[in-house]
Write an enzyme that holds these catalytic residues in place. Structure first.
Site, PDB file in Angstrom:
ATOM      1  N   ASP A   1       7.091 -26.379 -28.147  1.00 35.49           N
ATOM      2  CA  ASP A   1       8.191 -25.745 -28.899  1.00 35.49           C
ATOM      3  C   ASP A   1       9.486 -25.266 -28.243  1.00 35.49           C
ATOM      4  O   ASP A   1       9.348 -24.102 -27.445  1.00 35.49           O
ATOM      5  CB  ASP A   1       7.485 -24.675 -30.110  1.00 35.49           C
TER       6      ASP A   1
ATOM      7  N   GLU B   1      11.315 -28.143 -33.507  1.00 33.07           N
ATOM      8  CA  GLU B   1      11.221 -27.745 -34.762  1.00 33.07           C
ATOM      9  C   GLU B   1      11.821 -26.197 -34.612  1.00 33.07           C
ATOM     10  O   GLU B   1      12.079 -25.450 -35.398  1.00 33.07           O
ATOM     11  CB  GLU B   1       9.943 -27.517 -35.304  1.00 33.07           C
ATOM     12  N   ASN B   2      11.820 -25.501 -33.414  1.00 34.11           N
ATOM     13  CA  ASN B   2      12.272 -24.012 -33.166  1.00 34.11           C
ATOM     14  C   ASN B   2      13.612 -24.151 -32.511  1.00 34.11           C
ATOM     15  O   ASN B   2      14.039 -23.015 -32.126  1.00 34.11           O
ATOM     16  CB  ASN B   2      11.207 -23.222 -32.797  1.00 34.11           C
TER      17      ASN B   2
ATOM     18  N   HIS C   1       0.772 -30.537 -34.429  1.00 34.98           N
ATOM     19  CA  HIS C   1       1.413 -29.264 -34.569  1.00 34.98           C
ATOM     20  C   HIS C   1       0.230 -28.661 -35.633  1.00 34.98           C
ATOM     21  O   HIS C   1       0.525 -28.894 -36.875  1.00 34.98           O
ATOM     22  CB  HIS C   1       2.738 -29.653 -35.121  1.00 34.98           C
TER      23      HIS C   1
ATOM     24  N   HIS D   1       8.796 -26.427 -39.305  1.00 40.43           N
ATOM     25  CA  HIS D   1       9.882 -25.870 -39.499  1.00 40.43           C
ATOM     26  C   HIS D   1      11.083 -27.258 -39.581  1.00 40.43           C
ATOM     27  O   HIS D   1      12.257 -26.824 -39.262  1.00 40.43           O
ATOM     28  CB  HIS D   1      10.228 -25.044 -38.352  1.00 40.43           C
TER      29      HIS D   1
HETATM   30 FE   FE2 Z   1       5.325 -24.833 -36.472  1.00 36.55          FE
END
Ligand code: FE2
Length: 269
Positions: free
Chosen positions: A8, A39-40, A150, A68
């Site tokens: 991440d 995703e972040n 994930h 996300h």
């Molecule tokens: Fe996540």
């Protein structure tokens, strides 16, 4: 082939440390292909077009997602224009795909993105999706398969490892942002429960600690924010893969003060 995986990427601090060190790491360790979780990447939640282009320019070849994935509306058209995945076990009809095959060092490499169940959005069974997708890839002659799983629960991650060991080249977990100490190669499958974040390292999972601490002390929820200043870390797993089997793996922790720690994965038959 030698591939690398970054978990991440959390906000600007994560993007900045990649800008500073990824090209150098790729050159020093002769890495052919880099996979990372997006995703972040945009202020902690999702991915914008601008940040997708920025991360590609730092040397990332394909990016995987998670719960996300949908936080920024830019994402849906990006599935057509960029090398992006979302968890493959989202139901039929959801935009994008979670599995793509690439040509790396003259061989095929499939990258599969899956999402676990505990504390995660409603989605199809990750384990059945993994089994059927890996079987289909192998029927198509794809030997080299890497999975970003994930998930919140280490038990689900270990379960995926036991299901697929000897059948895929690597399974590395993402989502918790906290790295685990169990990097191993068994029956040619590299496995690490969670690689940990790339971003701020002196806060709470890469986020300013004020909101999580208020939440823990009072029960009142708030919106997590990326710290304006922090100490940073880049965490990257490197795997040598030959005829579908991982033969050697190690992890680098690159700190923003220039220090770098290397840990070899434990290898056994
Ligand atoms: Fe996540």
């Amino acid at each position: 082939m030698r591939i690398a995986f970054i978990g991440d990427i959390v906000g600007r601090p994560g993007r900045d440390i990649l800008k500073s060190y990824l090209a150098k790491i790729k050159e020093e360790h002769q890495i052919d292909f880099v996979i990372a979780n997006y995703e972040n990447a945009s202020h902690g939640f999702g991915l914008t077009l601008k940040n997708a282009n920025e991360l590609v320019s730092y040397g990332i070849d394909v990016m995987s997602g998670g719960n996300h994935t949908w936080d920024k509306k830019d994402i849906i058209p990006l599935f057509e224009t960029h090398e992006l995945l979302r968890p493959h076990n989202y139901p039929d009809g959801v935009p994008g795909t979670g599995c793509k095959t690439y040509e790396v060092a003259g061989e095929k490499l499939a990258v599969l993105n899956l999402m676990g169940h505990f504390s995660m959005p409603m989605c199809d069974n990750a384990f059945r999706c993994a089994q059927s997708t890996v079987e289909a890839l192998q029927e198509d002659g794809v030997e080299n398969i890497f999975i970003d799983f994930h998930a919140e629960a280490t038990s689900e991650k270990r379960g995926m490892m036991m299901l697929l060991q000897g059948k895929v080249s690597g399974i590395i977990g993402t989502h918790t942002h906290v790295s685990t100490d169990d990097f191993q190669v068994t029956q040619g499958t590299a496995y690490l429960s969670d690689i940990g974040l790339t971003g701020c390292r002196d806060n709470v999972i890469g986020m300013d600690e004020k909101v999580p601490l208020k939440q823990f002390l009072t029960g009142m929820r708030g919106h997590f924010d990326i710290p304006k200043k922090c100490k940073k870390i880049l965490q990257i797993a490197v795997m040598d893969i030959n005829a579908g089997k991982c033969t050697k793996a190690f992890k680098l922790k690159q700190f923003d003060d220039g220090k770098c720690l290397k840990t070899d994965a434990w290898v056994e038959e």
